[in-house]
Enzyme design. Structure first.
Site, PDB file in Angstrom:
ATOM      1  N   TYR A 146      -0.513   3.816  -6.671  1.00  0.00           N
ATOM      2  CA  TYR A 146       0.668   3.338  -7.112  1.00  0.00           C
ATOM      3  C   TYR A 146       0.919   2.972  -8.896  1.00  0.00           C
ATOM      4  CZ  TYR A 146       2.584   2.931  -2.609  1.00  0.00           C
ATOM      5  OH  TYR A 146       3.074   2.971  -1.221  1.00  0.00           O
ATOM      6  N   LYS A 195     -11.961   6.278   1.764  1.00  0.00           N
ATOM      7  CA  LYS A 195     -12.395   7.694   2.278  1.00  0.00           C
ATOM      8  C   LYS A 195     -13.695   7.862   1.288  1.00  0.00           C
ATOM      9  CE  LYS A 195     -11.341  11.741   3.681  1.00  0.00           C
ATOM     10  NZ  LYS A 195     -11.491  12.034   4.898  1.00  0.00           N
ATOM     11  N   ASP A 227      -9.148   8.224   7.915  1.00  0.00           N
ATOM     12  CA  ASP A 227      -8.506   9.374   8.851  1.00  0.00           C
ATOM     13  C   ASP A 227      -8.741   8.732  10.221  1.00  0.00           C
ATOM     14  OD1 ASP A 227     -11.099   9.687   8.242  1.00  0.00           O
ATOM     15  OD2 ASP A 227     -10.958  11.831   8.067  1.00  0.00           O
ATOM     16  N   ASP A 251      -0.551   1.038   2.855  1.00  0.00           N
ATOM     17  CA  ASP A 251       1.028   1.524   2.992  1.00  0.00           C
ATOM     18  C   ASP A 251       1.230   2.520   4.584  1.00  0.00           C
ATOM     19  OD1 ASP A 251       3.663   1.873   2.580  1.00  0.00           O
ATOM     20  OD2 ASP A 251       3.343   3.892   1.636  1.00  0.00           O
ATOM     21  N   ASP A 255       2.411   1.102   8.538  1.00  0.00           N
ATOM     22  CA  ASP A 255       3.400   1.795   9.099  1.00  0.00           C
ATOM     23  C   ASP A 255       3.108   1.999  10.493  1.00  0.00           C
ATOM     24  OD1 ASP A 255       5.285   1.539   7.023  1.00  0.00           O
ATOM     25  OD2 ASP A 255       6.169   3.397   7.573  1.00  0.00           O
TER      26      ASP A 255
HETATM   27  C1  IPM Z   1       6.015  -1.030   1.549  1.00  0.00           C
HETATM   28  C2  IPM Z   1       6.981   0.267   1.031  1.00  0.00           C
HETATM   29  C3  IPM Z   1       6.877   0.201  -0.550  1.00  0.00           C
HETATM   30  C4  IPM Z   1       5.449   0.786  -0.695  1.00  0.00           C
HETATM   31  C5  IPM Z   1       7.910   1.246  -1.181  1.00  0.00           C
HETATM   32  C6  IPM Z   1       9.206   0.793  -0.767  1.00  0.00           C
HETATM   33  C7  IPM Z   1       7.778   1.448  -2.538  1.00  0.00           C
HETATM   34  O1  IPM Z   1       6.818   1.510   1.560  1.00  0.00           O
HETATM   35  O2  IPM Z   1       6.221  -1.833   0.972  1.00  0.00           O
HETATM   36  O3  IPM Z   1       5.215  -0.539   2.329  1.00  0.00           O
HETATM   37  O4  IPM Z   1       5.298   1.916  -0.415  1.00  0.00           O
HETATM   38  O5  IPM Z   1       4.504  -0.179  -0.988  1.00  0.00           O
HETATM   39 MG    MG Z   2       5.435   1.038   3.131  1.00  0.00          MG
END
Ligand code: IPM
Ligand code: MG
Length: 462
Positions: A146, A195, A227, A251, A255
């Site tokens: 990032y 990884k 993975d 990240d 999710d």
């Molecule tokens: C998160 C989001 C952010 C990230 C984006 C919006 C830049 O996906 O907070 O997980 O990737 O960190």
């Molecule tokens: Mg995210």
């Protein structure tokens, strides 16, 4: 206690979920005798529209001046929004990244918990989900891909993009320490995800994490390749306590973990620096497709605010004031069974789990009446259906069963619609109005919406 909170409503559903969360915070403040002092600042698209940049120096200063920052969400539709015609460093997300960096928020905590009330929403098979899970993803937030150097160049007429993944040992050490510290207060297990079979940065990660682990003999450390971790999250989520990982992996895995809880709409997060200061935000995005309809579920933001009370203000009791939202969770659950026509689970809840006699009785009666009304509607016996709904409405009002009230009005709307009575619009509007008033009960609005869609499907949009 006076709590100075800088709020970033942001874009999309952000302003709605922050507004609802402030209501919950105000209730907590009222109950426990605190004073919340809010200051709103612009970030992301909202800031671009006013200042031409996603984050201003003044906004950073306002964020720094507060005890904590509460954020909604930022960003828009990447294909249609004009914000995405701007160069990358001027887009909404750049504001968030700049703020994380400016406030040195290197530790991102994302808990993924399967709440009893919402277990039915878990997409995993029951044989897996029945074990439950309660994990915390500790994501490094100010390093890695990032923030590494990036550029797009052209070499011999070929376009080439470069992103750099760097970590130094200090960056790894400080996040590892946070991970172990928190594991100590939980189930004392850290799964460090990397990884290391491919990346140098991961090999250094592993080495430094092992050094830190020496100071925590009471905490079990295991390493897992990213993975494999993605797979284990759906195969056996109960095995995890603290997942410690770098920025990009965190990240993605967060999710995935959130979806396993039933919805990303429920995952809270805290981003911390070395002090008590933190930025608290839901893990989900700005959902531009449902923005402005007041149907967004603010649970993740509410839970983020609870983390804020805990981590920045040491207000554990306030953070645990679950009574502020258990009713909503319960409404979600009953509603979920009804929507899925899951009679077996509903009956189980009625007979075994319902919290008290009154609730059991209410829900049971309500279910029977509601089902009868639905059957009558299906048989086109609208007079009988209407009678059932009216007695049910008294009942709902008597016990303050708001979600039932909305369902009833929505069904009445269907009846009026089928009978060619224009009152259906008014009924549906009433249903949606009540849902809006109790804004954060998304399911309620869903009922109104679902019925609207149904009508629209059958008879064309009105
Ligand atoms: C998160 C989001 C952010 C990230 C984006 C919006 C830049 O996906 O907070 O997980 O990737 O960190
Ligand atoms: Mg995210």
């Amino acid at each position: 206690m006076e709590l100075h909170i800088t709020c970033i409503p942001g874009d999309g559903i952000g302003p709605e979920i922050v507004r609802e969360t402030k209501k919950v915070l105000d209730k907590v403040a009222h109950k426990y005798g605190h004073k919340m002092i809010y200051k709103d600042i612009l970030m992301g698209g909202a800031s671009i529209d006013v200042h031409g940049v996603p984050l201003t120096e003044e906004a950073i200063a306002d964020a720094k001046a507060a005890d904590a920052v509460l954020m909604g969400s930022i960003g828009g539709n990447t294909t249609t929004s004009p914000w995405y015609k701007l160069p990358p460093e001027k887009r909404p997300e750049a504001g968030l990244l700049a703020l994380r960096k400016a406030l040195n928020l290197f530790a991102n905590l994302r808990p993924a918990v399967l709440y009893d009330e919402l277990a039915a929403a878990c997409p995993l098979k029951e044989e897996i989900s029945k074990a439950g899970f309660d994990m915390l993803i500790m994501r490094e937030l100010t390093g890695g891909l990032y923030f590494g150097e990036r550029k797009t160049i052209e070499e011999n007429g070929v376009r080439k993009a470069i992103d750099t993944l760097t970590y130094d040992e200090n960056e790894i050490r400080r996040i590892a320490i946070k991970g172990f510290d928190i594991a100590r207060k939980r189930k004392k297990k850290v799964t460090s995800v990397d990884k290391a079979n491919v990346l140098d940065s991961s090999r250094l990660w592993r080495r430094v994490v092992e050094e830190v682990a020496k100071g925590y003999p009471d905490v079990t450390l295991e390493h897992m390749l990213v993975d494999n971790c993605a797979m284990q999250l759906v195969k056996d989520p109960a095995q995890f306590d603290v997942i410690l990982t770098e920025n990009m992996f965190g990240d993605i895995l967060s999710d995935e973990a959130s979806m396993v809880t039933g919805s990303i709409g429920m995952l809270a997060s805290a981003s911390l620096n070395d002090t008590k200061f933190g930025l608290y935000e839901p893990s989900h995005g700005s959902a531009p497709d449902i923005a402005g309809k007041d149907i967004a579920n603010p649970i993740a933001t509410v839970l983020s605010a609870a983390m804020m009370l805990r981590y920045s203000f040491d207000l554990d009791e306030e953070a645990d004031a679950r009574e502020l939202w258990t009713d909503i969770m319960r409404a979600h659950k009953v509603q979920f069974y009804l929507l899925k026509n899951d009679e077996a689970r509903l009956n189980n809840w009625l007979t075994k789990e319902a919290p008290n006699e009154k609730e059991r009785f209410c829900t049971h009666r309500y279910y029977q009446y509601l089902m009868k009304a639905k059957v009558y509607i299906w048989q086109e016996q609208y007079v009988q259906a209407g009678m059932h709904l009216r007695s049910l409405l008294d009942f709902a009002d008597q016990y303050g069963m708001i979600y039932l009230g909305i369902q009833i009005r929505a069904l009445e709307a269907i009846i009026h619609f089928r009978c060619g009575n224009p009152a259906w619009i008014e009924k549906l509007e009433q249903a949606i109005l009540i849902a809006k008033e109790y804004g954060f009960i998304r399911v309620l609005a869903d009922e109104g919406e679902a019925i609207y869609e149904l009508l629209a499907d059958q008879y064309g949009k009105q």
